[in-house]
Design an enzyme around this catalytic site. Structure first.
Site, short mmCIF file in Angstrom:
data_model
loop_
_atom_site.label_atom_id
_atom_site.label_comp_id
_atom_site.label_asym_id
_atom_site.label_seq_id
_atom_site.Cartn_x
_atom_site.Cartn_y
_atom_site.Cartn_z
N HIS A 207 30.66 34.30 42.65
CA HIS A 207 31.73 33.85 43.56
C HIS A 207 31.83 34.67 44.84
O HIS A 207 32.60 34.33 45.73
CB HIS A 207 33.09 33.87 42.85
C1 UD1 Z 1 39.41 36.60 45.35
C2 UD1 Z 1 39.31 38.06 45.75
C3 UD1 Z 1 38.10 38.69 45.07
C4 UD1 Z 1 38.11 38.46 43.58
C5 UD1 Z 1 38.26 36.98 43.31
C6 UD1 Z 1 38.31 36.68 41.84
C7 UD1 Z 1 40.04 38.69 48.02
C8 UD1 Z 1 39.56 39.05 49.37
N1 UD1 Z 1 39.10 38.21 47.19
O1 UD1 Z 1 38.27 35.94 45.87
O2 UD1 Z 1 38.11 40.08 45.30
O3 UD1 Z 1 36.92 38.95 43.02
O4 UD1 Z 1 39.45 36.51 43.95
O5 UD1 Z 1 38.32 35.30 41.59
O6 UD1 Z 1 41.19 38.86 47.72
N2 UD1 Z 1 40.72 28.44 45.06
C9 UD1 Z 1 41.16 27.40 44.29
N3 UD1 Z 1 42.11 27.66 43.34
C10 UD1 Z 1 42.64 28.90 43.14
C11 UD1 Z 1 42.18 29.95 43.96
C12 UD1 Z 1 41.22 29.71 44.91
O7 UD1 Z 1 40.72 26.28 44.41
O8 UD1 Z 1 43.49 29.06 42.26
C13 UD1 Z 1 39.65 28.17 46.06
C14 UD1 Z 1 40.18 27.86 47.44
O9 UD1 Z 1 39.33 26.91 48.01
C15 UD1 Z 1 40.04 29.18 48.15
C16 UD1 Z 1 38.79 29.75 47.52
O10 UD1 Z 1 38.84 29.32 46.16
O11 UD1 Z 1 39.94 29.01 49.52
C17 UD1 Z 1 38.71 31.25 47.56
O12 UD1 Z 1 39.90 31.84 47.02
P1 UD1 Z 1 40.40 33.28 47.56
O13 UD1 Z 1 41.58 33.75 46.77
O14 UD1 Z 1 40.53 33.23 49.04
O15 UD1 Z 1 39.17 34.21 47.29
P2 UD1 Z 1 38.26 34.36 46.02
O16 UD1 Z 1 36.88 33.99 46.40
O17 UD1 Z 1 38.85 33.72 44.80
#
Ligand code: UD1
Length: 368
Positions: A207
């Site tokens: 991820h």
């Molecule tokens: C975040 C953390 C990362 C951690 C990871 C675990 C930061 C900078 N990154 O990354 O350190 O390892 O979480 O999973 O804080 N999304 C969904 N549903 C959700 C959450 C996210 O669909 O419940 C999708 C959205 O399109 C979002 C993307 O995932 O834009 C990324 O989510 P985000 O929380 O921005 O970063 P992660 O890649 O999950």
């Protein structure tokens, strides 16, 4: 007077880290009044609620509902909401865990309001500032009043950055408190039956933006996974970020057709633990899984060029394999030939980290 402690979580890896602390506070009802704040950085049921249920976390007292966005948007929204919250009801201490955007955002707000901050899992450094978490770690540790660390290398990093010794405490790994507490229960997971797994399988997660946001790098990693899956069935619960990218890069439908690759929705904590404990091999870019596989004794190949958790390499079962096809395949073959790393469990990864932290917080309370 009870110490009013605001405990902040936002994203999936935070939940395993706060759970043992919430349990530990309960042993001191006269001393602590803990409040659990969920920023809503992760919000899908299988990225959040499922974890609260399985980890027996109380329902959050406050849900900020910030959701997804760019780094500035997400960080900014957490800051605005945290400022309102801390302004409305003063806190004695803010506890943050890990290195996600919510961790850093809550820390900045608390520090500006002159509320002491305790950072759990402080001092980890990948020395790679292209990684968003590295920025979060640096900012959080620079502002924290208590830096609770998981390993001596983290203490060393903090000292080198000028953090005074009295702020640093090597307490062990709270995420491992959770693992040891739930390992037995996780053995009852029926994920093997649900996925029709045979005796031997590998467990894959991906991820990191540096791996999945680049079409070329992702293609290179996938080409290695293709070789591995022809020798060992692979289970791959796909993070929402990775689903989006695989679709955007036109790879999603093709991957469904790989015979030995099981693409599934993100799994809960107990299924994940079962998969890690029983896999022949774990291929991942997760931070936490490098530590969990070390404790479970499962060989872990980390698909990154660096790690902020070097103890999992020097003492544990972790090997950095980068993102090149050749290296991933070569190291996977070594494990399949029976030459996976064995390793040992690092000091204080013993199920008592939360107890050590709360002991320190009791001292903090008595000094006020
Ligand atoms: C975040 C953390 C990362 C951690 C990871 C675990 C930061 C900078 N990154 O990354 O350190 O390892 O979480 O999973 O804080 N999304 C969904 N549903 C959700 C959450 C996210 O669909 O419940 C999708 C959205 O399109 C979002 C993307 O995932 O834009 C990324 O989510 P985000 O929380 O921005 O970063 P992660 O890649 O999950």
């Amino acid at each position: 007077m009870k110490l009013r402690i605001i405990n902040v979580v936002g994203a999936r890896p935070n939940f395993m880290k706060i759970a043992p602390l919430m349990l530990e506070y309960q042993k001191h009802p006269a001393e602590f009044a803990p409040v659990l704040v969920h920023t809503g950085q992760h919000y899908d049921d299988n990225m959040s609620k499922l974890f609260f249920d399985q980890l027996h976390l109380p329902k959050p007292d406050v849900y900020l509902g910030v959701g997804s966005g760019s780094h500035a948007e997400q960080t900014g929204k957490v800051m605005v909401e945290m400022e309102k919250l801390l302004g409305a009801a003063p806190a004695d201490l803010v506890v943050v865990v890990g290195d996600v955007n919510s961790t850093m955002a809550a820390t900045i707000v608390a520090a500006k309001l002159c509320i002491p901050v305790a950072h759990v899992e402080a001092g980890l450094r990948s020395f790679d500032r292209t990684m968003p978490e590295e920025i979060n770690r640096l900012v959080t540790d620079a502002l924290a009043d208590y830096c609770f660390t998981t390993s001596p290398d983290a203490d060393e990093n903090l000292r080198r950055e000028g953090v005074p010794a009295e702020k640093i405490a090597f307490v062990g790994n709270v995420m491992i408190d959770t693992l040891l507490g739930l390992k037995e229960v996780s053995q009852q997971s029926d994920i093997s039956r649900r996925l029709g797994l045979n005796a031997e399988f590998g467990f894959v997660t991906l991820h990191r933006p540096s791996n999945v946001d680049s079409k070329e790098i992702l293609a290179e990693i996938l080409s290695a996974l293709d070789v591995v899956q022809k020798k060992l069935p692979l289970v791959f619960p796909v993070h929402p970020r990775t689903v989006n990218r695989l679709k955007q890069f036109g790879r999603w439908d093709e991957l469904q057709r790989w015979t030995n690759l099981k693409l599934v929705e993100p799994v809960g904590y107990l299924d994940s633990l079962w998969l890690m404990a029983n896999a022949k091999l774990v291929l991942t870019d997760s931070g936490g899984m490098q530590e969990e596989t070390t404790v479970l004794g499962t060989p872990c190949l980390t698909i990154r060029e660096n790690t902020e958790r070097p103890i999992t390499i020097t003492e544990g079962t972790n090997t950095l394999v980068g993102t090149s096809h050749a290296k991933i395949v070569a190291e996977a073959n070594r494990v399949l030939e029976g030459h996976g790393k064995k390793g040992r469990i690092p000091k204080f990864w013993d199920g008592k980290a939360a107890e050590r932290i709360v002991h320190r917080l009791l001292e903090h309370r008595s000094k006020r």
